[in-house]
Design a protein around this motif. Structure first.
Motif, PDB file in Angstrom:
ATOM      1  N   UNK A 159      -0.442  -5.351   4.356  1.00 31.30           N
ATOM      2  CA  UNK A 159      -0.826  -4.495   5.465  1.00 31.30           C
ATOM      3  C   UNK A 159      -0.765  -3.029   5.071  1.00 31.30           C
ATOM      4  N   UNK A 160       0.277  -2.663   4.313  1.00 34.32           N
ATOM      5  CA  UNK A 160       0.436  -1.271   3.913  1.00 34.32           C
ATOM      6  C   UNK A 160      -0.636  -0.810   2.930  1.00 34.32           C
ATOM      7  N   UNK A 161      -1.124  -1.703   2.091  1.00 42.79           N
ATOM      8  CA  UNK A 161      -2.202  -1.331   1.178  1.00 42.79           C
ATOM      9  C   UNK A 161      -3.414  -0.883   1.985  1.00 42.79           C
ATOM     10  N   UNK A 162      -3.785  -1.657   2.978  1.00 42.63           N
ATOM     11  CA  UNK A 162      -4.937  -1.319   3.810  1.00 42.63           C
ATOM     12  C   UNK A 162      -4.685  -0.042   4.603  1.00 42.63           C
ATOM     13  N   UNK A 163      -3.469   0.082   5.122  1.00 43.06           N
ATOM     14  CA  UNK A 163      -3.108   1.271   5.897  1.00 43.06           C
ATOM     15  C   UNK A 163      -3.193   2.526   5.049  1.00 43.06           C
ATOM     16  N   UNK A 164      -2.678   2.446   3.821  1.00 46.27           N
ATOM     17  CA  UNK A 164      -2.643   3.632   2.968  1.00 46.27           C
ATOM     18  C   UNK A 164      -4.049   4.026   2.497  1.00 46.27           C
ATOM     19  N   UNK A 165      -4.886   3.063   2.184  1.00 48.87           N
ATOM     20  CA  UNK A 165      -6.262   3.378   1.777  1.00 48.87           C
ATOM     21  C   UNK A 165      -6.970   4.134   2.900  1.00 48.87           C
ATOM     22  N   UNK A 166      -6.813   3.644   4.134  1.00 47.92           N
ATOM     23  CA  UNK A 166      -7.432   4.328   5.278  1.00 47.92           C
ATOM     24  C   UNK A 166      -6.858   5.735   5.447  1.00 47.92           C
ATOM     25  N   UNK A 167      -5.553   5.853   5.262  1.00 50.69           N
ATOM     26  CA  UNK A 167      -4.883   7.140   5.416  1.00 50.69           C
ATOM     27  C   UNK A 167      -5.367   8.136   4.365  1.00 50.69           C
ATOM     28  N   UNK A 168      -5.418   7.698   3.105  1.00 49.02           N
ATOM     29  CA  UNK A 168      -5.925   8.579   2.039  1.00 49.02           C
ATOM     30  C   UNK A 168      -7.326   9.090   2.381  1.00 49.02           C
ATOM     31  N   UNK A 169      -8.197   8.147   2.705  1.00 50.89           N
ATOM     32  CA  UNK A 169      -9.610   8.494   2.890  1.00 50.89           C
ATOM     33  C   UNK A 169      -9.857   9.380   4.106  1.00 50.89           C
ATOM     34  N   UNK A 170      -8.953   9.308   5.097  1.00 50.40           N
ATOM     35  CA  UNK A 170      -9.140  10.132   6.286  1.00 50.40           C
ATOM     36  C   UNK A 170      -8.982  11.615   5.979  1.00 50.40           C
ATOM     37  N   UNK A 171      -8.306  11.945   4.861  1.00 49.11           N
ATOM     38  CA  UNK A 171      -8.158  13.346   4.457  1.00 49.11           C
ATOM     39  C   UNK A 171      -8.979  13.681   3.212  1.00 49.11           C
ATOM     40  N   UNK A 193     -12.376   7.078  -8.604  1.00 43.63           N
ATOM     41  CA  UNK A 193     -11.340   7.403  -7.618  1.00 43.63           C
ATOM     42  C   UNK A 193     -10.959   6.196  -6.764  1.00 43.63           C
ATOM     43  N   UNK A 194     -11.926   5.420  -6.322  1.00 42.24           N
ATOM     44  CA  UNK A 194     -11.620   4.287  -5.444  1.00 42.24           C
ATOM     45  C   UNK A 194     -10.682   3.295  -6.125  1.00 42.24           C
ATOM     46  N   UNK A 195     -10.916   3.041  -7.404  1.00 37.57           N
ATOM     47  CA  UNK A 195     -10.037   2.128  -8.148  1.00 37.57           C
ATOM     48  C   UNK A 195      -8.634   2.717  -8.254  1.00 37.57           C
ATOM     49  N   UNK A 196      -8.576   4.010  -8.518  1.00 36.96           N
ATOM     50  CA  UNK A 196      -7.287   4.679  -8.619  1.00 36.96           C
ATOM     51  C   UNK A 196      -6.530   4.684  -7.306  1.00 36.96           C
ATOM     52  N   UNK A 197      -7.229   4.897  -6.209  1.00 34.19           N
ATOM     53  CA  UNK A 197      -6.575   4.887  -4.899  1.00 34.19           C
ATOM     54  C   UNK A 197      -6.010   3.508  -4.564  1.00 34.19           C
ATOM     55  N   UNK A 198      -6.728   2.467  -4.968  1.00 39.09           N
ATOM     56  CA  UNK A 198      -6.235   1.114  -4.737  1.00 39.09           C
ATOM     57  C   UNK A 198      -4.945   0.878  -5.525  1.00 39.09           C
ATOM     58  N   UNK A 199      -4.908   1.362  -6.766  1.00 38.62           N
ATOM     59  CA  UNK A 199      -3.694   1.269  -7.576  1.00 38.62           C
ATOM     60  C   UNK A 199      -2.535   2.005  -6.900  1.00 38.62           C
ATOM     61  N   UNK A 200      -2.796   3.221  -6.424  1.00 36.31           N
ATOM     62  CA  UNK A 200      -1.747   3.989  -5.748  1.00 36.31           C
ATOM     63  C   UNK A 200      -1.259   3.275  -4.489  1.00 36.31           C
ATOM     64  N   UNK A 201      -2.192   2.751  -3.695  1.00 33.89           N
ATOM     65  CA  UNK A 201      -1.822   2.084  -2.447  1.00 33.89           C
ATOM     66  C   UNK A 201      -0.956   0.856  -2.718  1.00 33.89           C
ATOM     67  N   UNK A 202      -1.304   0.095  -3.749  1.00 30.08           N
ATOM     68  CA  UNK A 202      -0.497  -1.074  -4.109  1.00 30.08           C
ATOM     69  C   UNK A 202       0.902  -0.671  -4.544  1.00 30.08           C
ATOM     70  N   UNK A 203       0.986   0.371  -5.366  1.00 26.66           N
ATOM     71  CA  UNK A 203       2.288   0.823  -5.861  1.00 26.66           C
ATOM     72  C   UNK A 203       3.144   1.375  -4.725  1.00 26.66           C
ATOM     73  N   UNK A 204       2.534   2.121  -3.824  1.00 31.41           N
ATOM     74  CA  UNK A 204       3.294   2.634  -2.686  1.00 31.41           C
ATOM     75  C   UNK A 204       3.734   1.503  -1.762  1.00 31.41           C
ATOM     76  N   UNK A 205       2.867   0.525  -1.556  1.00 29.41           N
ATOM     77  CA  UNK A 205       3.199  -0.592  -0.668  1.00 29.41           C
ATOM     78  C   UNK A 205       4.430  -1.342  -1.166  1.00 29.41           C
ATOM     79  N   UNK A 206       4.535  -1.493  -2.481  1.00 31.92           N
ATOM     80  CA  UNK A 206       5.711  -2.149  -3.058  1.00 31.92           C
ATOM     81  C   UNK A 206       6.946  -1.274  -2.878  1.00 31.92           C
ATOM     82  N   UNK A 207       6.797   0.026  -3.141  1.00 28.63           N
ATOM     83  CA  UNK A 207       7.930   0.952  -3.023  1.00 28.63           C
ATOM     84  C   UNK A 207       8.468   1.006  -1.595  1.00 28.63           C
TER      85      UNK A 207
END
Length: 284
Positions: A102-114, A246-260
């Motif tokens: 859930x957090x991966x999807x949430x973070x991707x949306x959050x990143x892209x909104x800015x 960038x999209x691939x990189x953002x997915x990597x970041x979202x996954x890493x943050x979701x785990x953290x």
């Protein structure tokens, strides 16, 4: 806002000037320059989901104004003392109780909104008037140019919070500045001054806070006086390289943050930030 600070009179309905007010985002246009203001001063313009929605609406407005040639450059800044203190801490705390998926999807949306500011066709300039921390600093990386108050505090403070960098920091920062300096800033979480940011190549230039808006306007007008065909096509070319992958990189970041977010370290970091203390991380 810019024009009131510069002595201009802004009145709604004038053909060459308009002001649209929303809850946490202000939009303004004048003499072919667009402005987006982060306007949640009480929270130091902390980034929230609601602000992201309004920011995206503001960007959509600027895109339309660009296409009909009403604006030829766009500036973004913060109202009050800060540019943005980063992600809202209470919203971040809620991430601990959500599943990683859930957090991966949430973070991707959050990143892209800015980060959607990169979709405005005209040159974008981040005017860093005060503190720009974490995600608040990351969103400036999506702009074409950054100019800062020489005493502003800037930092990618993610490791002090116990999480991986997000909102494109790990992709865009190493493309903008020296690789080793980028690595140091992302691993240390150090907060630097506007002057140091300029020395490191993170911002184009700095000046005293009282002169910042005037200088930003000068830069914007220098672009707006040139051929919009030449300027906007150059912007498009430069961005195509800057945002490649960038999209691939953002997915990597979202996954890493979701785990953290599931870790004890994240909770320790969050409490330390709230208490303005230093966390004693435990790791896995």
């Amino acid at each position: 806002n810019f024009y009131r600070k510069l002595g201009y009179s802004i009145k709604r309905g004038l053909s060459n000037s308009s002001l649209v007010r929303t809850e946490v985002i202000n939009i303004e246009t004048n003499i072919n320059i667009g402005y987006i203001y982060l306007s949640d001063e009480l929270k130091l313009n902390a980034l929230t989901v609601e602000m992201g929605k309004q920011f995206k609406d503001a960007v959509d407005n600027m895109i339309l104004l660009s296409k009909n040639q009403s604006i030829r450059a766009c500036l973004i800044t913060g109202d009050g003392q800060a540019f943005s203190a980063g992600g809202d801490l209470e919203w971040l705390h809620q991430r601990h109780f959500q599943s990683p998926h859930s957090n991966v999807l949430t973070m991707i949306d959050f990143y892209n909104s800015f980060l959607c500011i990169k979709n405005i066709p005209v040159p974008t300039i981040a005017v860093i008037n005060g503190a720009a921390i974490g995600a608040g600093l990351c969103m400036t990386l999506a702009c074409d140019i950054r100019i800062a108050n020489e005493n502003a505090k800037l930092g990618f403070t993610f490791p002090k919070l116990g999480i991986h960098p997000g909102m494109g920091a790990s992709i865009l920062l190493p493309r903008l500045i020296n690789q080793e300096i980028a690595t140091h800033l992302l691993l240390s979480g150090d907060i630097i001054s506007g002057k140091t940011a300029n020395k490191n190549g993170l911002v184009l230039e700095t000046c005293e806070k009282d002169n910042l808006n005037h200088r930003a306007l000068e830069i914007a007008l220098s672009y707006s006086k040139n051929s919009p065909i030449a300027v906007q096509s150059t912007v498009q070319t430069l961005r195509s390289a800057k945002f490649d992958g960038l999209e691939t990189g953002l997915l990597r970041e979202a996954n890493a943050q979701a785990i953290a977010y599931t870790s004890t370290d994240f909770l320790l970091g969050l409490e330390a930030v709230k208490a303005k203390s230093i966390a004693k991380f435990k790791g896995w």
